[in-house]
Design an enzyme around this catalytic site. Structure first.
Site, PDB file in Angstrom:
ATOM      1  N   GLN A  42       0.828  -1.213   0.000  1.00 19.90           N
ATOM      2  CA  GLN A  42       0.000   0.000   0.000  1.00 19.90           C
ATOM      3  C   GLN A  42       0.861   1.262   0.000  1.00 19.90           C
ATOM      4  O   GLN A  42       2.061   1.206   0.260  1.00 19.90           O
ATOM      5  CB  GLN A  42      -0.903  -0.005   1.236  1.00 19.90           C
ATOM      6  CG  GLN A  42      -0.159  -0.233   2.545  1.00 19.90           C
ATOM      7  CD  GLN A  42      -1.002  -0.931   3.616  1.00 19.90           C
ATOM      8  OE1 GLN A  42      -2.225  -0.920   3.543  1.00 19.90           O
ATOM      9  NE2 GLN A  42      -0.363  -1.538   4.605  1.00 19.90           N
ATOM     10  N   GLN A  73      -8.887   3.013  19.699  1.00 15.24           N
ATOM     11  CA  GLN A  73      -8.153   1.850  20.249  1.00 15.24           C
ATOM     12  C   GLN A  73      -8.826   1.348  21.518  1.00 15.24           C
ATOM     13  O   GLN A  73      -8.936   0.141  21.736  1.00 15.24           O
ATOM     14  CB  GLN A  73      -6.699   2.209  20.598  1.00 15.24           C
ATOM     15  CG  GLN A  73      -6.008   3.160  19.658  1.00 15.24           C
ATOM     16  CD  GLN A  73      -5.308   2.481  18.506  1.00 15.24           C
ATOM     17  OE1 GLN A  73      -5.688   1.377  18.131  1.00 15.24           O
ATOM     18  NE2 GLN A  73      -4.343   3.141  17.931  1.00 15.24           N
ATOM     19  N   ASP A  97       0.319  -0.667  14.176  1.00 18.94           N
ATOM     20  CA  ASP A  97       0.796   0.478  14.959  1.00 18.94           C
ATOM     21  C   ASP A  97       0.976   0.124  16.434  1.00 18.94           C
ATOM     22  O   ASP A  97       1.674   0.814  17.170  1.00 18.94           O
ATOM     23  CB  ASP A  97      -0.157   1.678  14.805  1.00 18.94           C
ATOM     24  CG  ASP A  97      -1.605   1.301  15.084  1.00 18.94           C
ATOM     25  OD1 ASP A  97      -1.937   1.046  16.256  1.00 18.94           O
ATOM     26  OD2 ASP A  97      -2.410   1.256  14.134  1.00 18.94           O
ATOM     27  N   ASP A 148      -0.521 -12.369   6.161  1.00 17.55           N
ATOM     28  CA  ASP A 148      -1.882 -11.970   5.819  1.00 17.55           C
ATOM     29  C   ASP A 148      -2.829 -12.573   6.862  1.00 17.55           C
ATOM     30  O   ASP A 148      -2.804 -13.791   7.088  1.00 17.55           O
ATOM     31  CB  ASP A 148      -2.194 -12.512   4.418  1.00 17.55           C
ATOM     32  CG  ASP A 148      -3.582 -12.122   3.946  1.00 17.55           C
ATOM     33  OD1 ASP A 148      -4.515 -12.083   4.775  1.00 17.55           O
ATOM     34  OD2 ASP A 148      -3.737 -11.869   2.741  1.00 17.55           O
ATOM     35  N   GLY A 149      -3.638 -11.755   7.476  1.00 12.90           N
ATOM     36  CA  GLY A 149      -4.520 -12.218   8.549  1.00 12.90           C
ATOM     37  C   GLY A 149      -5.482 -13.297   8.098  1.00 12.90           C
ATOM     38  O   GLY A 149      -5.785 -14.233   8.847  1.00 12.90           O
ATOM     39  N   ASP A 171      -8.432  -5.071  13.419  1.00 12.13           N
ATOM     40  CA  ASP A 171      -8.091  -3.641  13.354  1.00 12.13           C
ATOM     41  C   ASP A 171      -7.441  -3.405  12.001  1.00 12.13           C
ATOM     42  O   ASP A 171      -6.238  -3.215  11.890  1.00 12.13           O
ATOM     43  CB  ASP A 171      -7.123  -3.303  14.501  1.00 12.13           C
ATOM     44  CG  ASP A 171      -6.663  -1.860  14.440  1.00 12.13           C
ATOM     45  OD1 ASP A 171      -7.383  -1.025  13.873  1.00 12.13           O
ATOM     46  OD2 ASP A 171      -5.567  -1.571  14.956  1.00 12.13           O
ATOM     47  N   SER A 172      -8.260  -3.447  10.979  1.00 17.18           N
ATOM     48  CA  SER A 172      -7.703  -3.441   9.618  1.00 17.18           C
ATOM     49  C   SER A 172      -7.876  -2.079   8.964  1.00 17.18           C
ATOM     50  O   SER A 172      -8.500  -1.176   9.520  1.00 17.18           O
ATOM     51  CB  SER A 172      -8.417  -4.493   8.766  1.00 17.18           C
ATOM     52  OG  SER A 172      -9.681  -4.020   8.384  1.00 17.18           O
ATOM     53  N   SER A 173      -7.336  -1.986   7.773  1.00 17.27           N
ATOM     54  CA  SER A 173      -7.594  -0.802   6.960  1.00 17.27           C
ATOM     55  C   SER A 173      -8.878  -1.044   6.161  1.00 17.27           C
ATOM     56  O   SER A 173      -9.540  -2.064   6.310  1.00 17.27           O
ATOM     57  CB  SER A 173      -6.383  -0.513   6.064  1.00 17.27           C
ATOM     58  OG  SER A 173      -5.666  -1.696   5.788  1.00 17.27           O
ATOM     59  N   ASP A 174      -9.216  -0.091   5.298  1.00 16.13           N
ATOM     60  CA  ASP A 174     -10.482  -0.160   4.554  1.00 16.13           C
ATOM     61  C   ASP A 174     -10.469  -1.303   3.532  1.00 16.13           C
ATOM     62  O   ASP A 174      -9.407  -1.796   3.154  1.00 16.13           O
ATOM     63  CB  ASP A 174     -10.732   1.186   3.844  1.00 16.13           C
ATOM     64  CG  ASP A 174     -11.149   2.244   4.854  1.00 16.13           C
ATOM     65  OD1 ASP A 174     -11.400   1.889   6.012  1.00 16.13           O
ATOM     66  OD2 ASP A 174     -11.221   3.419   4.477  1.00 16.13           O
TER      67      ASP A 174
HETATM   68  N1  SAM Z   1      -7.403   2.023  13.155  1.00 16.73           N
HETATM   69  C1  SAM Z   1      -7.194   2.048  11.787  1.00 16.73           C
HETATM   70  C2  SAM Z   1      -8.380   2.461  10.960  1.00 16.73           C
HETATM   71  O1  SAM Z   1      -9.501   2.125  11.273  1.00 16.73           O
HETATM   72  O2  SAM Z   1      -8.166   3.168  10.009  1.00 16.73           O
HETATM   73  C3  SAM Z   1      -6.532   0.827  11.330  1.00 16.73           C
HETATM   74  C4  SAM Z   1      -5.109   0.895  11.750  1.00 16.73           C
HETATM   75  S1  SAM Z   1      -4.069  -0.397  11.441  1.00 16.73           S
HETATM   76  C5  SAM Z   1      -2.655   0.546  11.052  1.00 16.73           C
HETATM   77  C6  SAM Z   1      -4.599  -1.227   9.976  1.00 16.73           C
HETATM   78  C7  SAM Z   1      -3.574  -2.259   9.571  1.00 16.73           C
HETATM   79  O3  SAM Z   1      -4.187  -3.377   8.935  1.00 16.73           O
HETATM   80  C8  SAM Z   1      -2.526  -1.742   8.595  1.00 16.73           C
HETATM   81  O4  SAM Z   1      -1.288  -1.679   9.213  1.00 16.73           O
HETATM   82  C9  SAM Z   1      -2.559  -2.736   7.450  1.00 16.73           C
HETATM   83  O5  SAM Z   1      -1.285  -3.013   6.915  1.00 16.73           O
HETATM   84  C10 SAM Z   1      -3.171  -3.945   8.139  1.00 16.73           C
HETATM   85  N2  SAM Z   1      -3.740  -4.909   7.201  1.00 16.73           N
HETATM   86  C11 SAM Z   1      -4.452  -4.663   6.065  1.00 16.73           C
HETATM   87  N3  SAM Z   1      -4.757  -5.807   5.432  1.00 16.73           N
HETATM   88  C12 SAM Z   1      -4.229  -6.807   6.187  1.00 16.73           C
HETATM   89  C13 SAM Z   1      -4.199  -8.223   6.033  1.00 16.73           C
HETATM   90  N4  SAM Z   1      -4.764  -8.823   4.989  1.00 16.73           N
HETATM   91  N5  SAM Z   1      -3.596  -8.957   7.000  1.00 16.73           N
HETATM   92  C14 SAM Z   1      -3.009  -8.361   8.085  1.00 16.73           C
HETATM   93  N6  SAM Z   1      -2.985  -7.014   8.254  1.00 16.73           N
HETATM   94  C15 SAM Z   1      -3.590  -6.255   7.315  1.00 16.73           C
END
Ligand code: SAM
Length: 297
Positions: A42, A73, A97, A148-149, A171-174
């Site tokens: 990303q 959090q 984070d 990968d989760g 707690d993932s991204s979009d």
């Molecule tokens: N609190 C935040 C929000 O709602 O915007 C999310 C923060 S956290 C930094 C989101 C994390 O999910 C990112 O670091 C991203 O790299 C991770 N992520 C995204 N897809 C993922 C996957 N398939 N497996 C594991 N982690 C993943």
């Protein structure tokens, strides 16, 4: 000072999305760009803002700011943690984070917390620029897995009885990007299989009731096909779109609702530990405005 980045104009970072209301955008004033790269997964940007501390942005979307991260959090962590009678094993998917881990570790009953983050860049940059969150990554109860989760759940947690969890926090991204799979039915089936009998999950829904309640309803329907109890709560937070974010909560045991705290701290202890969460806001965060409750419940 040079502030050269496609998302920064005239000294302001601008978050825009087709998901927003037409004519809506979110801006934060930038003091300094700390880091910008295209990681393996990303676009990553870290900047120092004039008023919100350091800010982590992934694929153009604000993930955390040092000023208000505690709201999200604390709620995504303590709502399921206090609803569970005795959470010992916790899995965090995403969350590189370290902020959610920091909150998980406030519960002495936790024996082990595993974090599965896909992007090493997020972990490394958080260690450098977000120390108040990332210090938790180094705690003795924490195991950090770079994976990968979705694959982790498929290959590990759902297969081995010893790898079941009491709480799983996504707690993932979009959904547009590496987190896409976290919004589909198969993911919630994997979560279900990776839980102990009283297990609970909470997922960052990426939506909120103002902007995209139909998507929230779709996600809730997906969860309801898998879990006997599915409930939606929210937290307010200035730097997420429209000032709030929805959290989808599911429980495996029909007798246990995530909206009902089973444990609580004393008032004084709450004040020491938390800035947003308290025993009253736990249940209150599930109370939705009329139109949203009619649509979702
Ligand atoms: N609190 C935040 C929000 O709602 O915007 C999310 C923060 S956290 C930094 C989101 C994390 O999910 C990112 O670091 C991203 O790299 C991770 N992520 C995204 N897809 C993922 C996957 N398939 N497996 C594991 N982690 C993943």
């Amino acid at each position: 000072m040079e502030l050269s980045h496609p998302l920064i104009k005239d000294g302001w970072f601008r978050e825009e999305s087709e998901e927003f209301f037409p004519g809506q955008a979110m801006r934060l004033r930038v003091e300094k760009i700390l880091h910008a790269e295209r990681s393996k997964f990303q676009d990553v940007l870290v900047f120092k803002s004039t008023d919100f501390g350091n800010v982590l942005v992934l694929d153009g979307i604000i993930q955390v700011t040092e000023r208000d991260e505690f709201a999200y959090q604390e709620m995504i962590t303590h709502v399921p943690m206090f609803a569970h009678p005795s959470p010992k094993k916790v899995l965090v998917i995403g969350g590189g984070d370290g902020g959610v881990l920091r909150e998980v570790l406030k519960h002495d009953c936790v024996e082990k917390a595993t974090l599965v983050e896909i992007d090493e860049s997020v972990i490394n940059l958080s260690r450098k620029y977000l120390p108040k969150m990332s210090h938790a990554l180094d705690h003795e109860k924490v195991q950090v897995v770079l994976a990968d989760g979705f694959e982790f759940l498929k290959n590990t947690a759902a297969k081995h009885e010893s790898e079941k969890y009491d709480i799983i926090i996504t707690d993932s991204s979009d959904p547009e990007g590496p987190a896409e799979a976290f919004f589909q039915k198969q993911y919630f089936e994997l979560l279900y299989n990776a839980l102990n009998a009283n297990g609970m999950v909470i997922s960052m829904a990426s939506e909120n009731i103002w902007l995209n309640i139909d998507k929230l309803k779709t996600l809730k329907d997906i969860c309801s096909q898998v879990f006997s109890v599915t409930e939606c709560c929210y937290c307010t937070i200035p730097t997420y779109t429209s000032g709030q974010i929805a959290l989808m909560c599911c429980s495996k045991n029909p007798q246990l609702k995530v909206s009902v705290p089973h444990r609580h701290e004393s008032r004084d202890r709450e004040s020491e530990l938390f800035r947003y969460y308290n025993n009253a806001i736990h249940g209150a965060s599930f109370v939705l405005p009329r139109w949203a409750a009619d649509k979702l419940n």
